[in-house]
Design an enzyme around this catalytic site. Structure first.
Site, PDB file in Angstrom:
ATOM      1  N   SER A 126      32.009  32.657  38.284  1.00  0.00           N
ATOM      2  CA  SER A 126      31.848  33.690  37.256  1.00  0.00           C
ATOM      3  C   SER A 126      32.017  33.020  35.904  1.00  0.00           C
ATOM      4  O   SER A 126      32.580  31.925  35.806  1.00  0.00           O
ATOM      5  CB  SER A 126      32.931  34.767  37.434  1.00  0.00           C
ATOM      6  OG  SER A 126      32.990  35.640  36.325  1.00  0.00           O
ATOM      7  N   TYR A 151      41.771  37.438  38.821  1.00  0.00           N
ATOM      8  CA  TYR A 151      40.338  37.143  38.919  1.00  0.00           C
ATOM      9  C   TYR A 151      40.012  35.841  38.194  1.00  0.00           C
ATOM     10  O   TYR A 151      39.324  34.973  38.732  1.00  0.00           O
ATOM     11  CB  TYR A 151      39.534  38.301  38.333  1.00  0.00           C
ATOM     12  CG  TYR A 151      38.042  38.182  38.529  1.00  0.00           C
ATOM     13  CD1 TYR A 151      37.476  38.354  39.791  1.00  0.00           C
ATOM     14  CD2 TYR A 151      37.200  37.923  37.457  1.00  0.00           C
ATOM     15  CE1 TYR A 151      36.100  38.256  39.978  1.00  0.00           C
ATOM     16  CE2 TYR A 151      35.826  37.838  37.627  1.00  0.00           C
ATOM     17  CZ  TYR A 151      35.282  37.998  38.889  1.00  0.00           C
ATOM     18  OH  TYR A 151      33.924  37.896  39.069  1.00  0.00           O
TER      19      TYR A 151
END
Length: 311
Positions: free
Chosen positions: A155, A168
């Protein structure tokens, strides 16, 4: 360096294939006639994907094998590899895509939160790498014409550190590091197997609905904290407003595989923020305000969190 040219008869393994990036990658692979080995934690979504892709395969020759599994469990990933070898032999493409999102102030993540996020996002990739890379290397040794490629889905959060998204961020930074190391390690031993890392920004997928896949034992735990609910709302708004689609992203991935391109970006314009972060690191500066370009958003978040902390 000789890259992989995608063509019918090759085999692609895709995790998290029931929705989002995984499903779009599988759809594109099926259109190209690749055989598919798929897994997802949601049985119903996986069943729907298999039905759709099998129908596509009637025209393209794609054959589909699937197994419900949780990539955080080493035995589930091993079972997927066993299925792949039994049905099609060594894969040509492995895409470690399965992932979950969880936000909130970093000290408010419970131990179970950390175990869930790191289990899926990091150990899911670790297991895929550990189990499938030796199979691909063995295939390369047996056949000089064999080409293999592994794609790990990270990501932009693996290159940045947005506040209120701690677990995350940590998981995705680890995936970037793992992928860069994999790329270098493969280069030491072979010219036939390569690697890439996908760093998407805000793309409309189901990632903002990750709570639907929280383990059963976590669902009875206390209500989300205020910071976690705020993170959920911000994530939903950002993800659902994305203009680059999951289908666009799948096309970028396959293009990168054929070009032998390591870093894959859906939003290269976001790299300015990455450059600022790296300049902070090199120059020893304190981290730059991530909301410097949109101070109103930063102020809203700060105000909301401080009001909640006052109780």
């Amino acid at each position: 360096m000789s890259n992989l040219t995608l063509q019918g008869g090759q085999t692609a393994v895709i995790t998290g294939a029931g929705s989002g990036f995984g499903l779009e990658l599988a759809r594109l692979a099926a259109k190209k006639g690749l055989n598919l080995v798929l897994t997802d934690v949601q049985q119903d979504a996986l069943d729907e994907a298999v039905a759709e892709l099998s129908a596509t395969g009637e025209q393209t020759g794609t054959k589909v094998a699937a197994l419900r599994g949780d990539v955080s469990r080493a035995e589930d990933v091993q079972a997927l590899a066993d299925l792949c070898m039994e049905r099609f032999g060594a894969p040509h493409i492995v895409i470690n895509n399965a992932g979950v999102a969880h936000g909130g102030l970093i000290w408010e993540h419970t131990q179970r939160d950390w175990e869930w996020v790191l289990g899926v996002n990091l150990f899911g990739v670790v297991h895929g790498l550990r189990v499938f890379t030796p199979l691909m290397l063995a295939a390369a040794q047996k056949d000089p014409a064999y080409r293999g490629h592994m794609v790990n889905v990270a990501s932009m959060a693996g290159l940045l550190n947005s506040p209120n998204m701690g677990a995350y961020n940590v998981s995705k930074h680890a995936v970037v590091s793992l992928s860069e190391t994999l790329y270098q390690d493969l280069a030491l031993v072979t010219e036939q197997v390569h690697a890439s890392v996908l760093c998407p920004y805000f793309v409309p997928t189901g990632i903002h609905m990750s709570h639907r896949n929280r383990p059963k034992e976590m669902r009875s735990e206390g209500k989300p904290t205020a910071s976690q609910m705020i993170a959920q709302a911000m994530s939903t708004k950002a993800v659902t407003s994305g203009k680059v689609t999951a289908s666009d992203t799948a096309a970028l991935v396959f293009d990168a595989i054929e070009k032998g391109q390591f870093y894959i970006y859906t939003h290269p314009q976001a790299l300015g923020m990455v450059q600022t972060r790296l300049e902070d690191v090199v120059q020893g500066r304190n981290p730059t305000d991530p909301f410097a370009g949109k101070p109103e958003i930063g102020q809203q978040l700060k105000t909301a969190l401080r009001e909640e902390m006052k109780g």
